[in-house]
Motif scaffolding. Structure first.
Motif, PDB file in Angstrom:
ATOM      1  N   PRO A  33       0.845  -1.190   0.000  1.00 59.49           N
ATOM      2  CA  PRO A  33       0.000   0.000   0.000  1.00 59.49           C
ATOM      3  C   PRO A  33       0.883   1.244   0.000  1.00 59.49           C
ATOM      4  N   LEU A  34       0.330   2.327  -0.466  1.00 61.40           N
ATOM      5  CA  LEU A  34       1.012   3.622  -0.457  1.00 61.40           C
ATOM      6  C   LEU A  34       0.255   4.480   0.539  1.00 61.40           C
ATOM      7  N   THR A  35       0.749   4.522   1.757  1.00 61.77           N
ATOM      8  CA  THR A  35       0.067   5.234   2.830  1.00 61.77           C
ATOM      9  C   THR A  35       1.047   6.155   3.537  1.00 61.77           C
ATOM     10  N   GLY A  36       0.515   7.090   4.285  1.00 64.84           N
ATOM     11  CA  GLY A  36       1.350   8.003   5.050  1.00 64.84           C
ATOM     12  C   GLY A  36       0.629   9.308   5.278  1.00 64.84           C
ATOM     13  N   ARG A  37       1.353  10.242   5.827  1.00 70.25           N
ATOM     14  CA  ARG A  37       0.809  11.564   6.141  1.00 70.25           C
ATOM     15  C   ARG A  37       0.980  12.474   4.931  1.00 70.25           C
ATOM     16  N   ILE A  38      -0.120  13.124   4.512  1.00 71.06           N
ATOM     17  CA  ILE A  38      -0.101  14.084   3.403  1.00 71.06           C
ATOM     18  C   ILE A  38       0.274  15.456   3.951  1.00 71.06           C
ATOM     19  N   ARG A  39       1.101  16.159   3.210  1.00 77.91           N
ATOM     20  CA  ARG A  39       1.447  17.523   3.585  1.00 77.91           C
ATOM     21  C   ARG A  39       1.625  18.357   2.324  1.00 77.91           C
ATOM     22  N   VAL A  40       1.519  19.650   2.497  1.00 78.91           N
ATOM     23  CA  VAL A  40       1.707  20.595   1.397  1.00 78.91           C
ATOM     24  C   VAL A  40       3.063  21.259   1.608  1.00 78.91           C
ATOM     25  N   GLY A  41       3.749  21.531   0.532  1.00 86.52           N
ATOM     26  CA  GLY A  41       5.035  22.202   0.641  1.00 86.52           C
ATOM     27  C   GLY A  41       6.086  21.530  -0.201  1.00 86.52           C
ATOM     28  N   ALA A  42       7.308  21.883   0.070  1.00 89.32           N
ATOM     29  CA  ALA A  42       8.439  21.381  -0.714  1.00 89.32           C
ATOM     30  C   ALA A  42       8.648  19.893  -0.486  1.00 89.32           C
ATOM     31  N   PRO A  43       9.137  19.201  -1.510  1.00 88.86           N
ATOM     32  CA  PRO A  43       9.428  17.779  -1.350  1.00 88.86           C
ATOM     33  C   PRO A  43      10.613  17.565  -0.419  1.00 88.86           C
ATOM     34  N   THR A  44      10.682  16.382   0.162  1.00 90.14           N
ATOM     35  CA  THR A  44      11.819  15.988   0.980  1.00 90.14           C
ATOM     36  C   THR A  44      12.478  14.780   0.321  1.00 90.14           C
ATOM     37  N   VAL A  45      13.554  14.324   0.903  1.00 91.17           N
ATOM     38  CA  VAL A  45      14.260  13.174   0.354  1.00 91.17           C
ATOM     39  C   VAL A  45      13.391  11.915   0.387  1.00 91.17           C
ATOM     40  N   TYR A  46      12.431  11.825   1.305  1.00 91.31           N
ATOM     41  CA  TYR A  46      11.589  10.633   1.428  1.00 91.31           C
ATOM     42  C   TYR A  46      10.174  10.808   0.909  1.00 91.31           C
ATOM     43  N   SER A  47       9.754  12.027   0.612  1.00 93.39           N
ATOM     44  CA  SER A  47       8.357  12.238   0.223  1.00 93.39           C
ATOM     45  C   SER A  47       8.086  11.763  -1.199  1.00 93.39           C
ATOM     46  N   ARG A  52      -0.337  18.112  -7.521  1.00 91.41           N
ATOM     47  CA  ARG A  52       0.467  19.300  -7.828  1.00 91.41           C
ATOM     48  C   ARG A  52       1.161  19.869  -6.587  1.00 91.41           C
ATOM     49  N   ASP A  53       0.437  19.914  -5.481  1.00 90.20           N
ATOM     50  CA  ASP A  53       0.930  20.608  -4.299  1.00 90.20           C
ATOM     51  C   ASP A  53       1.086  19.728  -3.068  1.00 90.20           C
ATOM     52  N   GLU A  54       0.737  18.461  -3.174  1.00 88.81           N
ATOM     53  CA  GLU A  54       0.761  17.604  -1.998  1.00 88.81           C
ATOM     54  C   GLU A  54       1.836  16.523  -2.122  1.00 88.81           C
ATOM     55  N   HIS A  55       2.409  16.229  -0.968  1.00 84.45           N
ATOM     56  CA  HIS A  55       3.424  15.185  -0.870  1.00 84.45           C
ATOM     57  C   HIS A  55       3.016  14.235   0.246  1.00 84.45           C
ATOM     58  N   LEU A  56       3.321  12.980   0.044  1.00 82.84           N
ATOM     59  CA  LEU A  56       3.017  11.937   1.013  1.00 82.84           C
ATOM     60  C   LEU A  56       4.327  11.496   1.654  1.00 82.84           C
TER      61      LEU A  56
END
Length: 157
Positions: A33-47, A52-56
């Motif tokens: 599964p592809l699960t996790g916490r959604i956040r808005v902002g810049a990507p990280t090394v693990y996101s 368009r604007d959301e990263h998991l």
């Protein structure tokens, strides 16, 4: 529907941590599964970019490595990782980072070793459409690509 994950963290390989298949997987089979916490902002090394604007932040997949010849696809709409070719038991699992990432938070020199290796991985925004045509892409990447190409924006080679 709950999907059993068929990945395990392994020892270091190809320059970092990674996952290997616990058993043979067929094309189209759900790997995880592809699960996790959604956040808005810049990507990280693990996101993982999911719109368009959301990263998991997929905690269960922090070490799913990149390959220019991947064996899985992160389907952000269906929220799972699927096998896109047969995968042997013990085979390292990988996905094509530009299939989810428009711009990488941490660009890196690719070490996948494939004949068709793209070199530095910076995200889909830096790749010509003709290169991306050979890959499964998520809807947000296809939309951003269409917008970029409609404006005639220059693409780095």
């Amino acid at each position: 529907m709950r999907h059993e994950s068929h990945v395990q963290e392994t020892s270091f390989h190809a320059g970092g941590k990674g996952y290997n298949a616990l058993r043979a997987l067929k094309v189209g089979e759900v790997v995880s599964p592809l699960t996790g916490r959604i956040r808005v902002g810049a990507p990280t090394v693990y996101s993982v970019q999911v719109s368009r604007d959301e990263h998991l932040d997929p905690e269960n997949l922090h070490f799913l490595n990149h390959s220019c010849v991947p064996n899985t696809f992160l389907d952000t709409e269906a929220s799972h990782v699927i096998a896109i070719r047969p995968i042997a038991e013990g085979e390292p699992l990988s996905f094509f980072y530009p299939s989810t990432e428009w711009e990488m938070g941490n660009p890196f020199p690719c070490a996948c070793g494939a004949t068709a290796c793209l070199g530095t991985i910076t995200g889909a925004s830096a790749l010509p459409a003709v290169v991306l045509e050979g890959y499964a892409l998520n809807a947000h990447i296809r939309e951003l690509l269409a917008e970029r190409d409609a404006t005639g924006a220059l693409v780095r080679d």
